[in-house]
Design a protein around this motif. Structure first.
Motif, short mmCIF file in Angstrom:
data_model
loop_
_atom_site.label_atom_id
_atom_site.label_comp_id
_atom_site.label_asym_id
_atom_site.label_seq_id
_atom_site.Cartn_x
_atom_site.Cartn_y
_atom_site.Cartn_z
N MET A 1 0.80 -1.23 0.00
CA MET A 1 0.00 0.00 0.00
C MET A 1 0.83 1.28 0.00
O MET A 1 0.50 2.21 -0.74
N PRO A 2 1.90 1.39 0.80
CA PRO A 2 2.68 2.63 0.75
C PRO A 2 3.28 2.91 -0.63
O PRO A 2 3.62 4.05 -0.94
N LYS A 3 3.40 1.87 -1.44
CA LYS A 3 3.91 2.03 -2.80
C LYS A 3 2.79 2.35 -3.78
O LYS A 3 3.02 2.39 -4.99
N GLY A 4 1.56 2.51 -3.26
CA GLY A 4 0.43 2.86 -4.11
C GLY A 4 -0.26 1.67 -4.76
O GLY A 4 -1.11 1.85 -5.62
N LYS A 5 0.07 0.46 -4.36
CA LYS A 5 -0.53 -0.74 -4.95
C LYS A 5 -1.58 -1.29 -3.99
O LYS A 5 -1.26 -1.82 -2.94
N PHE A 6 -2.86 -1.13 -4.38
CA PHE A 6 -3.96 -1.56 -3.53
C PHE A 6 -4.68 -2.79 -4.09
O PHE A 6 -5.29 -3.53 -3.35
N LEU A 7 -4.63 -2.95 -5.39
CA LEU A 7 -5.29 -4.07 -6.06
C LEU A 7 -4.24 -4.91 -6.78
O LEU A 7 -3.31 -4.38 -7.35
N HIS A 8 -4.43 -6.21 -6.75
CA HIS A 8 -3.47 -7.13 -7.35
C HIS A 8 -4.17 -8.03 -8.36
O HIS A 8 -5.33 -8.39 -8.18
N THR B 1 -16.02 -8.06 5.23
CA THR B 1 -14.68 -7.55 4.96
C THR B 1 -13.86 -8.47 4.06
O THR B 1 -13.37 -8.02 3.02
N PRO B 2 -13.69 -9.75 4.39
CA PRO B 2 -12.88 -10.58 3.49
C PRO B 2 -13.57 -10.86 2.15
O PRO B 2 -12.90 -10.86 1.11
N ILE B 3 -14.86 -11.08 2.18
CA ILE B 3 -15.55 -11.50 0.95
C ILE B 3 -15.64 -10.36 -0.07
O ILE B 3 -15.43 -10.58 -1.26
N PHE B 4 -15.93 -9.15 0.40
CA PHE B 4 -16.18 -8.05 -0.53
C PHE B 4 -15.05 -7.03 -0.65
O PHE B 4 -15.08 -6.20 -1.55
N ILE B 5 -14.07 -7.08 0.25
CA ILE B 5 -12.96 -6.12 0.18
C ILE B 5 -11.63 -6.83 -0.02
O ILE B 5 -10.94 -6.62 -1.01
N LEU B 6 -11.26 -7.69 0.93
CA LEU B 6 -9.94 -8.30 0.90
C LEU B 6 -9.74 -9.22 -0.30
O LEU B 6 -8.78 -9.08 -1.05
N GLN B 7 -10.63 -10.18 -0.48
CA GLN B 7 -10.46 -11.15 -1.56
C GLN B 7 -10.42 -10.49 -2.94
O GLN B 7 -9.53 -10.82 -3.75
N PRO B 8 -11.31 -9.55 -3.24
CA PRO B 8 -11.19 -8.86 -4.54
C PRO B 8 -9.88 -8.07 -4.67
O PRO B 8 -9.26 -8.08 -5.73
N ALA B 9 -9.44 -7.42 -3.58
CA ALA B 9 -8.20 -6.64 -3.64
C ALA B 9 -6.99 -7.55 -3.86
O ALA B 9 -6.01 -7.14 -4.50
N LEU B 10 -7.05 -8.76 -3.37
CA LEU B 10 -5.95 -9.71 -3.55
C LEU B 10 -6.00 -10.39 -4.92
O LEU B 10 -5.10 -11.15 -5.26
N GLY B 11 -7.05 -10.11 -5.68
CA GLY B 11 -7.17 -10.68 -7.01
C GLY B 11 -7.91 -12.00 -7.05
O GLY B 11 -7.93 -12.68 -8.07
N PHE B 12 -8.54 -12.36 -5.94
CA PHE B 12 -9.25 -13.64 -5.87
C PHE B 12 -10.72 -13.52 -6.27
O PHE B 12 -11.40 -14.53 -6.43
#
Length: 157
Positions: free
Chosen positions: A44-51, A110-121
Motif C-alpha cells: 500500500m505505501p507504494k500505491g498498490k492496492f489491487l493485485h 470484509t474478506p468477501i467483498f474487500i480483501l479477496q477482490p483486492a488480492l485478485g481472488f
C-alpha cells in the motif's frame, strides 16, 4: 476497564483462530492468509492496492510480521464492533453466544467483498478454482472467531 476487556476479548478470539490454523497446519495444510494480508498491506505505501493475484506479487520484507500485527488489530477492532457499537457493556457483564456469532457473520463482509477482490481472488473467491472450499474455510474461521469472542468474554468474568 471496558477498553482493556475489549482488547483482551479481541485478542483471545484471534488466538482461537491461530490455534485452529495451527492445528490445520499439523495435517500439512499451511495457511497463507496472514502472509497475503501482510504483502497486501506492505504494498500500500507504494500505491498498490489491487493485485492481479497476490500470489504473483513478489514477496516483501517483513510481510509475515505485518500480516500478523494486522490480524490481531483486526480481531481487536471487530471486538469493539461487538461491545461498543452493537451490544454495549451489558454483553461484557453477561456474555452470550448469539451476539458474538452475529458479529462473526457481519465481519464476513470484509474478506468477501474487500480483501479477496483486492488480492485478485474475486468476490467470494470467484476467480479461484477451489471457490467453495475457500469460502467455506472463511466462514468457518469467522465462526471460530465468534466462539472465541464468547469464550474469551466468559474467561474474563
Amino acid at each position: 476497564m471496558k477498553i482493556v476487556k475489549t482488547i483482551l476479548i479481541g485478542t483471545g478470539a484471534t488466538i482461537a483462530i491461530d490455534c485452529f490454523t495451527f492445528m490445520v497446519s499439523l495435517f500439512g495444510k499451511t495457511p497463507r492468509d496472514i502472509l497475503f494480508v501482510g504483502r497486501w498491506l506492505a504494498c500500500m505505501p507504494k500505491g498498490k492496492f489491487l493485485h492481479h493475484t497476490i500470489i504473483e506479487t513478489p514477496s516483501i520484507a517483513n510481510e509475515l510480521i505485518v500480516g500478523r500485527i494486522a490480524h490481531y488489530c483486526i480481531g481487536i477492532t471487530f471486538a469493539f464492533l461487538l461491545i461498543i457499537i452493537m451490544y454495549g457493556e451489558k454483553w461484557l457483564l453477561k456474555p452470550t453466544l448469539c451476539p458474538a456469532l452475529i458479529v462473526a457473520i457481519i465481519t464476513l463482509i470484509t474478506p468477501i467483498f474487500i480483501l479477496q477482490p483486492a488480492l485478485g481472488f474475486g468476490i467470494g473467491f470467484f476467480n479461484m478454482p477451489q471457490q467453495v472450499q475457500l469460502i467455506s474455510k472463511t466462514i468457518l474461521i469467522h465462526a471460530i472467531y465468534g466462539f472465541g469472542l464468547y469464550l474469551s468474554a466468559i474467561l474474563l468474568i
